[in-house]
Design a protein around this motif. Structure first.
Motif, PDB file in Angstrom:
ATOM      1  N   THR A  52      -0.651   0.469   2.677  1.00 43.46           N
ATOM      2  CA  THR A  52      -1.893   0.118   1.975  1.00 43.46           C
ATOM      3  C   THR A  52      -2.732   1.306   1.541  1.00 43.46           C
ATOM      4  O   THR A  52      -3.729   1.131   0.852  1.00 43.46           O
ATOM      5  CB  THR A  52      -2.745  -0.774   2.885  1.00 43.46           C
ATOM      6  OG1 THR A  52      -3.176  -0.003   4.033  1.00 43.46           O
ATOM      7  CG2 THR A  52      -1.950  -1.983   3.367  1.00 43.46           C
ATOM      8  N   THR A  66       5.447  -2.577   2.862  1.00 45.16           N
ATOM      9  CA  THR A  66       4.548  -1.846   1.965  1.00 45.16           C
ATOM     10  C   THR A  66       3.406  -1.239   2.769  1.00 45.16           C
ATOM     11  O   THR A  66       3.014  -1.760   3.820  1.00 45.16           O
ATOM     12  CB  THR A  66       3.962  -2.769   0.889  1.00 45.16           C
ATOM     13  OG1 THR A  66       3.164  -3.773   1.512  1.00 45.16           O
ATOM     14  CG2 THR A  66       5.069  -3.430   0.078  1.00 45.16           C
ATOM     15  N   ALA A  81      -0.125  -0.251  -8.064  1.00 41.34           N
ATOM     16  CA  ALA A  81      -0.042  -1.549  -7.404  1.00 41.34           C
ATOM     17  C   ALA A  81      -0.358  -2.709  -8.341  1.00 41.34           C
ATOM     18  O   ALA A  81       0.010  -3.858  -8.068  1.00 41.34           O
ATOM     19  CB  ALA A  81      -0.974  -1.590  -6.201  1.00 41.34           C
ATOM     20  N   TYR A 135      -0.633  -3.314  -1.104  1.00 40.51           N
ATOM     21  CA  TYR A 135       0.261  -2.217  -1.462  1.00 40.51           C
ATOM     22  C   TYR A 135      -0.518  -1.135  -2.186  1.00 40.51           C
ATOM     23  O   TYR A 135      -1.366  -1.418  -3.036  1.00 40.51           O
ATOM     24  CB  TYR A 135       1.387  -2.736  -2.355  1.00 40.51           C
ATOM     25  CG  TYR A 135       2.215  -1.648  -2.992  1.00 40.51           C
ATOM     26  CD1 TYR A 135       2.968  -0.776  -2.208  1.00 40.51           C
ATOM     27  CD2 TYR A 135       2.235  -1.495  -4.375  1.00 40.51           C
ATOM     28  CE1 TYR A 135       3.719   0.216  -2.799  1.00 40.51           C
ATOM     29  CE2 TYR A 135       2.990  -0.503  -4.975  1.00 40.51           C
ATOM     30  CZ  TYR A 135       3.728   0.360  -4.181  1.00 40.51           C
ATOM     31  OH  TYR A 135       4.478   1.351  -4.760  1.00 40.51           O
ATOM     32  N   TRP A 184       7.680  -7.416  -6.760  1.00 42.68           N
ATOM     33  CA  TRP A 184       6.232  -7.326  -6.568  1.00 42.68           C
ATOM     34  C   TRP A 184       5.573  -7.767  -7.871  1.00 42.68           C
ATOM     35  O   TRP A 184       5.967  -7.303  -8.956  1.00 42.68           O
ATOM     36  CB  TRP A 184       5.842  -5.899  -6.220  1.00 42.68           C
ATOM     37  CG  TRP A 184       4.367  -5.585  -6.265  1.00 42.68           C
ATOM     38  CD1 TRP A 184       3.709  -4.860  -7.212  1.00 42.68           C
ATOM     39  CD2 TRP A 184       3.376  -5.990  -5.310  1.00 42.68           C
ATOM     40  NE1 TRP A 184       2.380  -4.776  -6.912  1.00 42.68           N
ATOM     41  CE2 TRP A 184       2.140  -5.462  -5.748  1.00 42.68           C
ATOM     42  CE3 TRP A 184       3.405  -6.739  -4.140  1.00 42.68           C
ATOM     43  CZ2 TRP A 184       0.954  -5.665  -5.058  1.00 42.68           C
ATOM     44  CZ3 TRP A 184       2.229  -6.939  -3.442  1.00 42.68           C
ATOM     45  CH2 TRP A 184       1.025  -6.406  -3.893  1.00 42.68           C
TER      46      TRP A 184
END
Length: 893
Positions: free
Chosen positions: A451, A449, A385, A501, A478
């Motif tokens: 988590t 997205t 991420a 994300y 992103w």
């Protein structure tokens, strides 16, 4: 004596005996000859080979001894402009090799030429990737005295000068047979682009010991040997000790080093039209090859031109490979990121890229279509991420279903996972008029997205309307922190700086779940989400950039190039080079780039005027039965057998096959006893039905957009044959009852439907069985594809039974032509006889009175241009007073 109708009949008795042998062979396939004379745009013989092989066949003078054996190769569009002839793709694990042959290894005092087209997709030419070798013919076992020659890929341009590799272009080296010493070592110096074809020809002039390389028809560099060895080039030999030559004499390898260093220095890209000549081609010859290949209006086929220069080996690189159906990955992952197609994908399909012969994939969910391409988990497609990434694709939805929401791309760990990770893309409503329908979650495309904490998610929806059956360019970026941004057709659509994300990992974030790492799926949910949510429509040019966030300017440029028929830089070049920063940093290419332009493994070839422009594919069907086996067809004639539930043949919707007005649809059928509803034998359209009725849609009988259709079919559960057109309200066409015995019978039936600008007509076995006035003819069909055995997009109205020899014309065949086709294809009509009778010094040439619509021609030679019409024909015969010399006769329509 008597001869088949389409025979050539000589007048002299001595020649007559010679001709009889040729006549016997000519009888094998008179039907296709009759059809092709009438210029169908599409003519599908359905006798396609159903299994690929591991061979690139040699079309040069060396014959089968020059065949190349393939390993892990795939097909992609080829180098010849305007042609649909494919090329071979090499993905770092692939190669193709011709065993050693003296004809491919002339001595150093002899001249030869090596010709090829290269399409590189990787810039990895330095560091641990030094020297990709697209073609290699060098003897180079460890410690051996080297012989032969090799090509190396060098830098694309001089911006790479700091990478430890200063050369630009393509390097050619010869070896002297003394240690590892080189004779000639020259590099073109001409830049090339990733994702763009380049024509490279090297000429070795033996008498002068000079090598010259031509790039795109122009001399680029030349070098003459002046070293200490006897010659600047020593040919590979086959007389080495087996202790040294453990894998045999040196082969000529494509895609990597050869058997003397198996698989080393792999090339990443496509190679096409490889030729080896035992002579030095001249500059004008080389330029003519390049100009022919880049001229879509060529009058001589490229391969004909090459063959006229007498190559020893000529590999067209177009032979279908054996193995499963896969989508080639031309990104940095190459073979490690190829997608496995599940056998229910429809390709080739339409492409969003203007002005190209590229194709895309069509995905279907109706009637158990469930098309999906799946990629196993890789770290490169799942950056952490904290790392920026970009997901880029083109979508052409053909259905408006929202519940369950279609997922064109899914890279998510879900299913039984307690903590979801990864991301997924959803198709939402086409416009706001859908706001009242079940499952409405906004307009456009949603990127969601996860988590890593339960099922929690965040994301964006573009909010930009789309139209069914039209391509849309969608890019999501992103930033590696908290910002997600989406672009549609080159413009900013939505952005949020409050997105969370968590990437998929291997092993998954749920170590106790027993789940495997999440795969990436195109066309549906992935396996890690239990599949489902299948997408209906086209998908193309999917790219995932790891560690790079495309800029707004780049995204705009990508869209502009994709929609420009003549872009300054190829779309694929922009994708492959987007992350390059101009500072000698390599390896930042997109991790994955699926171009979805590889041919179908079960390709339906078109023998008509349009050739590869209107090729098709077998969808959950094969040509598994014998077709008509009468005297008009080859003994091994095959046909497709369709199951009436989900098997069909896709012909896509090429612009050249959008026929309006006069039309002819023709096929041989052997229908099963049971037909359900309307069974489409040939259909153009209609589009896929809508799932909803909404206020501002064109909504007629459940069809979105213009519901136009043109068809040849069996209707009413098998009660009638039909040909016609439908606009959603009115059916215009001709029908006739199906005779007893046609359904479930043993005989093949010739069925033809036409509109000539005034009337629809339907013919069965050459006889008119139905007609209806209609001056409008076939309707324009924009949204639906052509298909055999189903509606245009394959969503329903399936035909059950055999089908063969499907032909589509942009004009109405005359009744005499239709009868002649039937006569040419049946045992009773395939061989009406020409008779030659000699009596009292006179020769009479005659044919049956029932044979009409033909002209008698004659010639004193069999040259195609020498035939002339015979005057003085009375009815069905002519009598000749003189029989001196030799003369040939034929009947033509």
């Amino acid at each position: 004596m008597q001869f088949p109708l389409n025979s050539t009949i000589p007048s002299g008795l001595y020649s007559l005996a010679i001709a009889l042998a040729a006549v016997s062979a000519a009888r094998a396939d008179t039907y296709s000859t009759a059809v092709l004379q009438d210029n169908p745009l599409g003519y599908y013989r359905l006798n396609d080979v159903q299994a690929g092989s591991n061979v690139n066949a040699n079309a040069g003078s060396l014959g089968a001894a020059g065949n190349a054996t393939n390993l892990n190769t795939h097909l992609v569009p080829g180098a010849i402009v305007g042609s649909h002839n494919p090329a071979t793709y090499f993905d770092s694990t692939a190669r193709s090799i011709i065993p050693w042959n003296a004809a491919l290894n002339p001595s150093g005092d002899k001249s030869f030429t090596i010709e090829a087209w290269f399409y590189p997709t990787s810039d990895k030419v330095a560091g641990s990737f030094i020297g990709p070798a697209p073609i290699m013919n060098r003897y180079s076992y460890p410690g051996a005295a080297r012989q032969g020659w090799v090509y190396f890929q060098r830098n694309p341009d001089d911006t790479y000068s700091g990478d430890g590799q200063s050369d630009v272009g393509w390097n050619f080296r010869t070896y002297t047979g003394e240690g590892t010493g080189t004779g000639i070592n020259i590099t073109t110096g001409v830049p090339y682009r990733l994702g763009e074809w380049q024509h490279v020809v090297t000429v070795w002039d033996g008498p002068t010991q000079t090598a010259t390389i031509f790039v795109n028809g122009v001399e680029a560099v030349s070098g003459t040997y002046s070293g200490g060895a006897a010659q600047g080039y020593t040919a590979n030999t086959d007389d080495h000790s087996p202790a040294e030559a453990v894998n045999g004499a040196s082969g000529l390898s494509l895609g990597s080093y050869n058997n003397t260093q198996p698989g080393e220095n792999p090339f990443r890209g496509a190679i096409d039209e490889v030729a080896f000549y035992s002579a030095a081609l001249t500059g004008p010859q080389i330029l003519a090859h390049y100009q022919n290949a880049t001229n879509s209006a060529r009058t001589t086929p490229y391969d004909t031109l090459v063959k006229s220069d007498n190559p020893v080996a000529y590999l067209r690189m177009d032979d279908p490979p054996a193995g499963p159906d896969v989508a080639v990955n031309v990104g940095a992952l190459q073979h490690g990121g190829q997608a496995d197609n599940n056998g229910k994908l429809d390709h080739p399909g339409a492409s969003p890229l203007a002005g190209t012969t590229d194709t895309g994939y069509n995905f279907h969910f109706r009637n158990n279509g469930n098309g999906q391409a799946d990629v196993p988990w890789t770290a490169e497609n799942n950056p952490d991420a904290t790392v920026p990434f970009t997901v880029e694709a083109w979508f052409r939805p053909t259905n408006d279903r929202q519940n369950p929401g279609a997922s064109p791309i899914n890279n998510r760990l879900a299913g039984s996972a307690a903590n979801r990770t990864g991301w997924v893309m959803f198709q939402r409503a086409p416009n706001e008029s859908y706001s009242g329908v079940s499952g409405y979650e906004g307009v456009g495309w949603n990127f969601r997205t996860y988590t890593g904490s339960g099922g929690s998610s965040s994301g964006l929806t573009t909010g930009v309307p789309y139209s069914l059956n039209e391509w849309q360019h969608v890019v999501t970026t992103w930033d590696g922190a908290s910002t997600l941004t989406m672009y549609v057709n080159g413009e900013l659509a939505a952005s949020s700086d409050a997105v969370s994300y968590a990437a998929n990992t291997n092993p998954p974030g749920d170590p106790d779940s027993g789940l495997t790492a999440a795969d990436l799926s195109i066309g549906s949910y992935n396996k890690a989400s239990n599949l489902g949510n299948y997408y209906e429509g086209g998908i193309d040019e999917v790219a995932i950039y790891n560690g790079y966030q495309l800029t707004a300017e780049q995204i705009k440029a990508h869209y502009a190039a994709g929609t420009n028929a003549h872009p300054a830089i190829n779309y694929e070049t922009l994708v492959l080079t987007a992350p390059y920063d101009g500072q000698s940093t390599q390896g930042l290419q997109p991790a994955s780039y699926w171009r979805f332009n590889d041919p179908a493994p079960l390709l339906v070839r078109n023998s008509g005027v349009l050739g590869g422009k209107a090729a098709g594919s077998y969808e959950q069907s094969i040509n598994g039965i014998s077709g008509p086996v009468t005297a008009g067809f080859a003994p091994d004639n095959k046909a497709a057998n369709l199951d009436g539930t989900q098997g069909w043949i896709s012909l896509d919707n090429p612009a050249e096959l959008k026929i309006h007005g006069a039309i002819t649809l023709e096929a041989w059928i052997k229908p099963a006893a049971a037909q359900t509803g309307s069974a489409r034998i040939i259909s153009h359209g209609p589009p896929t039905p809508s799932n909803y009725v909404t206020p501002d849609q064109v909504e007629i009988n459940g069809l979105t957009n213009a519901p136009n259709e043109v068809y040849l079919s069996i209707d009413g559960d098998g009660a009638s044959y039909s040909v016609g057109t439908f606009d959603g309200v009115d059916i215009r066409g001709a029908t006739a009852a199906v005779p007893a015995g046609d359904l479930g019978g043993d005989n093949w039936i010739h069925l033809v439907g036409i509109n000539d600008g005034t009337v629809w007509k339907l013919y069965r076995n050459g006889d008119l069985i139905g007609s209806s006035s209609d001056p409008l003819g076939a309707l324009v069909v924009d949204a639906g594809d052509w298909a055999v055995g189903a509606t245009g997009n394959g969503w329903g109205q399936y035909y059950a039974g055999g089908v063969d020899e499907v032909a589509i014309y942009d004009h109405a065949l005359a009744e005499a032509k239709i009868k002649a086709h039937y006569q040419a294809g049946t045992s009773t009509g395939a061989a009406p006889t020409l008779s030659v009778n000699l009596s009292a010094g006179k020769v009479t040439v005659s044919w049956p009175a029932a044979v009409t619509g033909y002209t008698l021609q004659s010639t004193d030679s069999l040259a195609p241009s020498n035939w002339t019409a015979v005057s003085g024909v009375s009815g069905n015969s002519i009598t000749l007073d003189s029989v001196t010399g030799q003369r040939f006769y034929r009947l033509i329509q």
